[in-house]
Write a protein that holds these residues in place. Structure first.
Motif, mmCIF file in Angstrom:
data_model
loop_
_atom_site.group_PDB
_atom_site.id
_atom_site.type_symbol
_atom_site.label_atom_id
_atom_site.label_comp_id
_atom_site.label_asym_id
_atom_site.label_seq_id
_atom_site.Cartn_x
_atom_site.Cartn_y
_atom_site.Cartn_z
ATOM 1 N N ARG A 46 0.833 -1.211 0.000
ATOM 2 C CA ARG A 46 0.000 0.000 0.000
ATOM 3 C C ARG A 46 0.869 1.265 0.000
ATOM 4 N NH1 ARG A 46 -3.028 0.348 5.129
ATOM 5 N NH2 ARG A 46 -1.507 1.882 5.738
ATOM 6 N N ILE A 47 1.917 1.271 0.811
ATOM 7 C CA ILE A 47 2.802 2.451 0.888
ATOM 8 C C ILE A 47 3.474 2.680 -0.472
ATOM 9 C CG2 ILE A 47 4.869 3.419 1.980
ATOM 10 C CD1 ILE A 47 4.195 1.637 4.456
ATOM 11 N N ALA A 48 3.963 1.593 -1.071
ATOM 12 C CA ALA A 48 4.671 1.727 -2.355
ATOM 13 C C ALA A 48 3.718 2.170 -3.462
ATOM 14 C CB ALA A 48 5.333 0.402 -2.724
ATOM 15 N N VAL A 49 2.503 1.627 -3.463
ATOM 16 C CA VAL A 49 1.558 2.006 -4.533
ATOM 17 C C VAL A 49 1.072 3.441 -4.336
ATOM 18 C CG1 VAL A 49 -0.631 1.430 -5.670
ATOM 19 C CG2 VAL A 49 0.974 -0.389 -5.084
ATOM 20 N N ASP A 50 1.035 3.938 -3.104
ATOM 21 C CA ASP A 50 0.737 5.367 -2.885
ATOM 22 C C ASP A 50 1.750 6.232 -3.643
ATOM 23 O OD1 ASP A 50 -1.430 4.959 -1.229
ATOM 24 O OD2 ASP A 50 -0.333 5.310 0.644
ATOM 25 N N VAL A 51 3.025 5.877 -3.512
ATOM 26 C CA VAL A 51 4.086 6.644 -4.183
ATOM 27 C C VAL A 51 4.001 6.429 -5.696
ATOM 28 C CG1 VAL A 51 6.603 6.784 -4.495
ATOM 29 C CG2 VAL A 51 5.621 6.715 -2.192
ATOM 30 N N VAL A 75 -2.800 -6.639 -6.649
ATOM 31 C CA VAL A 75 -4.149 -6.402 -6.112
ATOM 32 C C VAL A 75 -4.314 -4.920 -5.763
ATOM 33 C CG1 VAL A 75 -5.639 -6.865 -4.118
ATOM 34 C CG2 VAL A 75 -4.497 -8.752 -5.295
ATOM 35 N N GLU A 76 -3.272 -4.348 -5.143
ATOM 36 C CA GLU A 76 -3.323 -2.925 -4.765
ATOM 37 C C GLU A 76 -3.416 -2.038 -6.018
ATOM 38 O OE1 GLU A 76 -3.257 -2.063 -1.362
ATOM 39 O OE2 GLU A 76 -3.702 -0.035 -2.061
ATOM 40 N N LEU A 77 -2.626 -2.379 -7.035
ATOM 41 C CA LEU A 77 -2.679 -1.602 -8.288
ATOM 42 C C LEU A 77 -4.053 -1.734 -8.942
ATOM 43 C CD1 LEU A 77 0.835 -2.499 -9.763
ATOM 44 C CD2 LEU A 77 0.091 -0.204 -9.126
ATOM 45 N N ALA A 78 -4.587 -2.953 -8.975
ATOM 46 C CA ALA A 78 -5.895 -3.181 -9.612
ATOM 47 C C ALA A 78 -6.989 -2.399 -8.892
ATOM 48 C CB ALA A 78 -6.218 -4.673 -9.621
ATOM 49 N N SER A 79 -6.881 -2.311 -7.565
ATOM 50 C CA SER A 79 -7.912 -1.615 -6.789
ATOM 51 C C SER A 79 -7.922 -0.121 -7.126
ATOM 52 C CB SER A 79 -7.699 -1.809 -5.286
ATOM 53 O OG SER A 79 -6.631 -0.996 -4.842
ATOM 54 N N LEU A 155 10.066 4.203 -11.762
ATOM 55 C CA LEU A 155 10.441 3.006 -10.987
ATOM 56 C C LEU A 155 10.199 3.301 -9.515
ATOM 57 C CD1 LEU A 155 13.399 3.017 -13.178
ATOM 58 C CD2 LEU A 155 12.527 0.735 -12.680
ATOM 59 N N VAL A 156 9.495 2.400 -8.845
ATOM 60 C CA VAL A 156 9.265 2.550 -7.411
ATOM 61 C C VAL A 156 9.695 1.259 -6.721
ATOM 62 C CG1 VAL A 156 7.497 2.786 -5.620
ATOM 63 C CG2 VAL A 156 7.401 4.233 -7.655
ATOM 64 N N VAL A 202 10.903 3.696 0.827
ATOM 65 C CA VAL A 202 10.350 3.693 -0.514
ATOM 66 C C VAL A 202 11.116 4.727 -1.336
ATOM 67 C CG1 VAL A 202 8.483 5.355 0.025
ATOM 68 C CG2 VAL A 202 8.222 3.754 -1.888
ATOM 69 N N MET A 203 11.469 4.307 -2.544
ATOM 70 C CA MET A 203 12.214 5.168 -3.450
ATOM 71 C C MET A 203 11.449 5.264 -4.764
ATOM 72 S SD MET A 203 14.664 5.523 -6.126
ATOM 73 C CE MET A 203 14.171 3.957 -6.688
ATOM 74 N N GLY A 204 11.261 6.468 -5.263
ATOM 75 C CA GLY A 204 10.618 6.653 -6.559
ATOM 76 C C GLY A 204 11.546 7.428 -7.475
ATOM 77 N N ALA A 205 11.725 6.929 -8.699
ATOM 78 C CA ALA A 205 12.644 7.573 -9.638
ATOM 79 C C ALA A 205 12.076 7.538 -11.047
ATOM 80 C CB ALA A 205 13.998 6.858 -9.612
ATOM 81 N N ARG A 206 12.653 8.357 -11.904
ATOM 82 C CA ARG A 206 12.249 8.374 -13.302
ATOM 83 C C ARG A 206 13.472 8.061 -14.161
ATOM 84 N NH1 ARG A 206 7.351 10.251 -14.759
ATOM 85 N NH2 ARG A 206 7.047 11.306 -12.767
ATOM 86 N N ARG A 207 13.341 7.081 -15.043
ATOM 87 C CA ARG A 207 14.462 6.743 -15.923
ATOM 88 C C ARG A 207 14.759 7.915 -16.855
ATOM 89 N NH1 ARG A 207 15.467 1.837 -20.354
ATOM 90 N NH2 ARG A 207 17.498 2.654 -20.943
ATOM 91 N N THR A 208 16.043 8.202 -16.978
ATOM 92 C CA THR A 208 16.431 9.301 -17.861
ATOM 93 C C THR A 208 17.095 8.711 -19.109
ATOM 94 O OG1 THR A 208 18.295 9.501 -16.345
ATOM 95 C CG2 THR A 208 16.622 11.184 -16.210
ATOM 96 N N GLY A 209 17.538 9.535 -20.002
ATOM 97 C CA GLY A 209 18.225 9.049 -21.208
ATOM 98 C C GLY A 209 17.252 8.715 -22.303
#
Ligand SMILES: C[S@@+](CC[C@H](N)C(=O)[O-])C[C@H]1O[C@@H](n2cnc3c(N)ncnc32)[C@H](O)[C@@H]1O
Length: 210
Positions: A46-51, A75-79, A155-156, A202-209
């Motif tokens: 739940r924490i990761a899908v929040d991010v 399941v969390e993503l589908a909800s 990416l999370v 929890v770490m959230g990033a965006r792929r660059t390049g």
């Protein structure tokens, strides 16, 4: 908030470098959720899908759940309306539990410690919860995980606080940032088991390049 660690959770937490967790998950698969949810109050998905939701609002693009296990992240993503989610895991028995959830588009058997054969599949975003640490995946495997998403993709990752500190993930995150592999946008600490103190990040990033 003081349940002692026991059983498979204790065994996995105490694993040394070079050990494999595969046998544990193969045996534990059918009981994983009873232990994690009912005994420990596991809330990392739940924490990761929040991010994840904050960084990737698009419900229509393909998403990869790395180390999907029995499918709690799916399941969390589908909800929340994410409709095109594939799951990848090394354990066939965990994948069989995930399949029964009927929330994944595709389920793939794969080992993230080596090159991932995803065929022509490419993802707009990926999420990996609880798959880091001894017996699992290490910092040297992050680059392969980053390659699963398109440039600009999100990416999370959620990981236990012990490998986060012992393997100095902050330094690896920064090095990948400095090399232009991704740009880290969120890094936050939380407690991911309601029955005890169990810090994680929890770490959230965006792929660059390009
Ligand atoms: C703690 S479980 C987390 C499962 C799910 N993400 C969740 O949050 O409930 C860790 C998962 O990572 C998988 N795993 C461990 N090492 C792996 C590897 N090298 N490649 C792919 N999956 C791996 C395990 O089989 C297990 O299903």
């Amino acid at each position: 908030m003081n349940k002692p660690l026991d059983g498979y959770v204790k065994r996995l937490t105490g694993m040394g470098a070079g050990e494999s967790s595969l046998e544990v998950y193969e045996h534990w698969a059918s009981g994983y959720e009873a232990t994690m949810l009912d005994d420990y109050g596991y809330v990392a998905p739940r924490i990761a899908v929040d991010v994840f939701e904050a960084l990737h609002g698009d419900r229509e693009t393909p998403i990869l759940d790395l180390g999907c296990g029995t499918g709690l992240v799916g399941v969390e993503l589908a909800s929340r309306g994410y409709r095109h989610v594939d799951g990848l895991d090394i354990s066939r028995n965990m994948l069989a539990e995930a399949e029964a959830k009927a929330v994944y588009r595709d389920l793939l058997e794969g080992d993230m410690t080596g090159p991932l054969d995803l065929g022509s599949r490419q993802y707009a975003a990926a999420i990996g919860v609880g798959c880091f640490g001894n017996g699992h995946v290490g910092p040297s495997h992050l680059e392969e995980m980053i390659r699963t998403v398109d440039p600009g993709g999100v990416l999370v990752f959620y990981m236990n606080g012990i490998p986060f500190e012992d393997d100095d993930y902050p330094a690896h995150f920064k090095a990948l940032d400095a090399r232009g592999a991704w740009s880290v946008e969120i890094l936050e600490q939380s407690n991911y088991m309601e029955a005890l103190e169990r810090p994680g990040w929890v770490m959230g990033a965006r792929r660059t390049g390009g």
